[in-house]
Design a protein around this motif. Structure first.
Motif, PDB file in Angstrom:
ATOM      1  N   CYS A   1       0.839  -1.200   0.000  1.00 15.80           N
ATOM      2  CA  CYS A   1       0.000   0.000   0.000  1.00 15.80           C
ATOM      3  C   CYS A   1       0.883   1.263   0.000  1.00 15.80           C
ATOM      4  O   CYS A   1       1.771   1.403   0.848  1.00 15.80           O
ATOM      5  CB  CYS A   1      -0.902  -0.030   1.228  1.00 15.80           C
ATOM      6  SG  CYS A   1      -1.740   1.531   1.514  1.00 15.80           S
TER       7      CYS A   1
ATOM      8  N   CYS B   1      -8.959  -2.748   6.512  1.00 11.53           N
ATOM      9  CA  CYS B   1      -8.174  -3.698   5.711  1.00 11.53           C
ATOM     10  C   CYS B   1      -7.207  -4.416   6.644  1.00 11.53           C
ATOM     11  O   CYS B   1      -7.004  -3.990   7.777  1.00 11.53           O
ATOM     12  CB  CYS B   1      -7.386  -2.974   4.626  1.00 11.53           C
ATOM     13  SG  CYS B   1      -6.024  -2.004   5.269  1.00 11.53           S
TER      14      CYS B   1
ATOM     15  N   TYR C   1     -10.497   6.243  -4.273  1.00 13.60           N
ATOM     16  CA  TYR C   1      -9.838   7.302  -3.507  1.00 13.60           C
ATOM     17  C   TYR C   1      -9.645   8.572  -4.341  1.00 13.60           C
ATOM     18  O   TYR C   1      -9.518   8.491  -5.567  1.00 13.60           O
ATOM     19  CB  TYR C   1      -8.436   6.831  -3.091  1.00 13.60           C
ATOM     20  CG  TYR C   1      -8.435   5.858  -1.952  1.00 13.60           C
ATOM     21  CD1 TYR C   1      -8.068   6.275  -0.675  1.00 13.60           C
ATOM     22  CD2 TYR C   1      -8.794   4.538  -2.141  1.00 13.60           C
ATOM     23  CE1 TYR C   1      -8.063   5.387   0.385  1.00 13.60           C
ATOM     24  CE2 TYR C   1      -8.797   3.647  -1.091  1.00 13.60           C
ATOM     25  CZ  TYR C   1      -8.430   4.067   0.168  1.00 13.60           C
ATOM     26  OH  TYR C   1      -8.434   3.203   1.208  1.00 13.60           O
TER      27      TYR C   1
ATOM     28  N   SER D   1      -2.823   0.130  -4.740  1.00 14.71           N
ATOM     29  CA  SER D   1      -2.598  -0.014  -3.298  1.00 14.71           C
ATOM     30  C   SER D   1      -3.701  -0.783  -2.601  1.00 14.71           C
ATOM     31  O   SER D   1      -3.473  -1.446  -1.607  1.00 14.71           O
ATOM     32  CB  SER D   1      -2.539   1.364  -2.635  1.00 14.71           C
ATOM     33  OG  SER D   1      -1.358   2.008  -2.951  1.00 14.71           O
ATOM     34  N   CYS D   2      -4.925  -0.656  -3.105  1.00 17.71           N
ATOM     35  CA  CYS D   2      -6.041  -1.021  -2.253  1.00 17.71           C
ATOM     36  C   CYS D   2      -7.070  -1.882  -2.967  1.00 17.71           C
ATOM     37  O   CYS D   2      -8.011  -1.379  -3.564  1.00 17.71           O
ATOM     38  CB  CYS D   2      -6.695   0.262  -1.745  1.00 17.71           C
ATOM     39  SG  CYS D   2      -7.814  -0.056  -0.404  1.00 17.71           S
TER      40      CYS D   2
HETATM   41  S1  SF4 Z   1      -5.337   2.271   1.067  1.00  7.01           S
HETATM   42 FE1  SF4 Z   1      -6.376   0.307   1.279  1.00  7.01          FE
HETATM   43  S2  SF4 Z   1      -4.726  -1.138   1.769  1.00  7.01           S
HETATM   44 FE2  SF4 Z   1      -3.919   0.930   2.166  1.00  7.01          FE
HETATM   45  S3  SF4 Z   1      -4.353   1.309   4.329  1.00  7.01           S
HETATM   46 FE3  SF4 Z   1      -6.077   2.147   3.168  1.00  7.01          FE
HETATM   47  S4  SF4 Z   1      -7.631   0.507   3.147  1.00  7.01           S
HETATM   48 FE4  SF4 Z   1      -5.639  -0.422   3.693  1.00  7.01          FE
END
Ligand code: SF4
Length: 386
Positions: free
Chosen positions: A85, A118, A255, A335-336
């Protein structure tokens, strides 16, 4: 009015950043410090007079200031590959080099991680615990996978244990009425923010204003000034003109792009207008319940990312429907993964962009532009069929 908004924003920012770097230089903090993940029940910490900082949010600030590449490379040199991430890579680089746009947060006395978002976070917090040699508390939220009463007991015990440990650390005794007040503040912040989100769907508000504005709901949700700020923001937004209905309404599913000056790919939004985003609703926590511990359970056990896929889809669909979007821009975030899978089965045309919210090198703008053109065509075809 404008002046009051600026004053409140400045005050909240000053409160949060005032001690960055100061204590890194050896000065002793006035109160105990925790580093927390974004969905930690910070109302408890606030009621105990502790300070708390969010490494994830600071990674976003680093990217917004254009400093993320150097720090991510440093992190990779040290231990984490760039596939992890980017929030963690960026922040780890920052604390390794002791370098960031606003300095670095005061060193932690305790680290608190939750898994209601997560499983990367508890692992990342383990790395931080090895670096700082301080206690690590991990809160395990079972979400919907365990029946209500059992889940409540399980989470309540962890919250009580957290209170017990933090009372010892901070030297302060928790006053339940103060905790109750902090929860009420959070609830007021959420309600005021929800009204802003509703305005976003119908008025010519720049998405940037919401992507940046939500930072207070994340880092200062239980401070009284946050709700006050949002009430003023909403009043301000109500003066904006109505949205241009000739533009195609789309929902941003993912995001904000922290490195981008507008926080989204404004350059490929010709003919589109953004009417909603799941990100700006994630912190609309539900603090319902009869007692403070019930309210904290409800808010933090049932965060959006901690729900089962069916519930997520249902919530997301309600959100998209309310925004009246005709399609979505869905981010397949390097990343996610957990964010991306929320977008299953939403029944609308989607442009699925490969992207990262921190790493600006991970983007092919030409490809994204072509995908947006295809999205426009798909939306036209669907609307003709209806
Ligand atoms: S971006 Fe996604 S993987 Fe990274 S900390 Fe946040 S929820 Fe977790």
């Amino acid at each position: 009015m404008e002046q009051s908004m600026i004053r409140l924003q400045a005050q909240l920012m000053k409160d949060y950043y005032k001690d960055f770097s100061r204590y890194a230089k050896g000065k002793k903090p006035e109160c105990k410090i925790a580093w927390v993940t974004a969905f930690t029940p910070v109302e408890i910490l606030e009621a105990l007079g502790m300070d708390y900082y969010y490494p994830e949010s600071y990674a976003a600030v680093i990217a917004a200031s254009g400093k993320e590449q150097e720090l991510m490379q440093e992190c990779e040199r040290q231990h984490l590959t760039a596939d992890c991430c980017s929030y963690s890579c960026c922040f780890e680089g920052c604390v390794s080099l002791e370098k960031g746009p606003r300095g670095i947060p005061p060193k932690p006395d305790v680290l608190i991680a939750t898994n209601n978002q997560c499983n990367t976070l508890p692992n990342w917090w383990n790395i931080l615990a090895q670096r700082y040699h301080v206690p690590l508390i991990i809160l395990d939220y079972p979400g919907e996978y365990v029946s209500g009463d059992y889940a409540y007991d399980y989470v309540r015990k962890q919250h009580e244990d957290l209170i017990f440990k933090l009372e010892i650390l901070s030297g302060n005794k928790l006053d339940m009425s103060v905790l109750d007040k902090m929860i009420r503040n959070s609830k007021n912040s959420v309600q005021a923010w929800e009204r802003i989100v509703d305005e976003f769907a119908v008025r010519a508000i720049r998405p940037t204003e919401l992507f940046d504005g939500i930072s207070f709901l994340i880092t200062a949700r239980c401070k009284e000034e946050t709700a006050q700020l949002y009430v003023l923001m909403q009043e301000e937004f109500q003066k904006y003109s109505m949205a241009d209905l000739t533009l195609t309404p789309v929902f941003w599913l993912g995001y904000p792009l922290w490195y981008h000056k507008d926080r989204y790919l404004s350059e490929i939004f010709d003919g589109f207008r953004m009417v909603g985003s799941n990100y700006i609703t994630w912190w609309n926590l539900d603090y319902s319940g009869d007692t403070p511990l019930e309210r904290l359970f409800q808010a933090y056990n049932y965060t959006f990312l901690n729900l089962k896929q069916n519930s997520r889809t249902k919530k997301l669909m309600e959100c998209i429907k309310r925004s009246k979007a005709a399609g979505t821009v869905t981010l397949r975030n390097k990343s996610c993964k957990c964010d991306f899978v929320s977008a299953r089965n939403i029944g609308l045309p989607q442009a699925e962009l490969e992207i990262d919210m921190i790493d600006r090198m991970y983007l092919d703008t030409g490809k994204a532009r072509r995908q947006m053109e295809l999205l426009k065509e798909a939306i036209c075809i669907v609307s003709e069929l209806i």
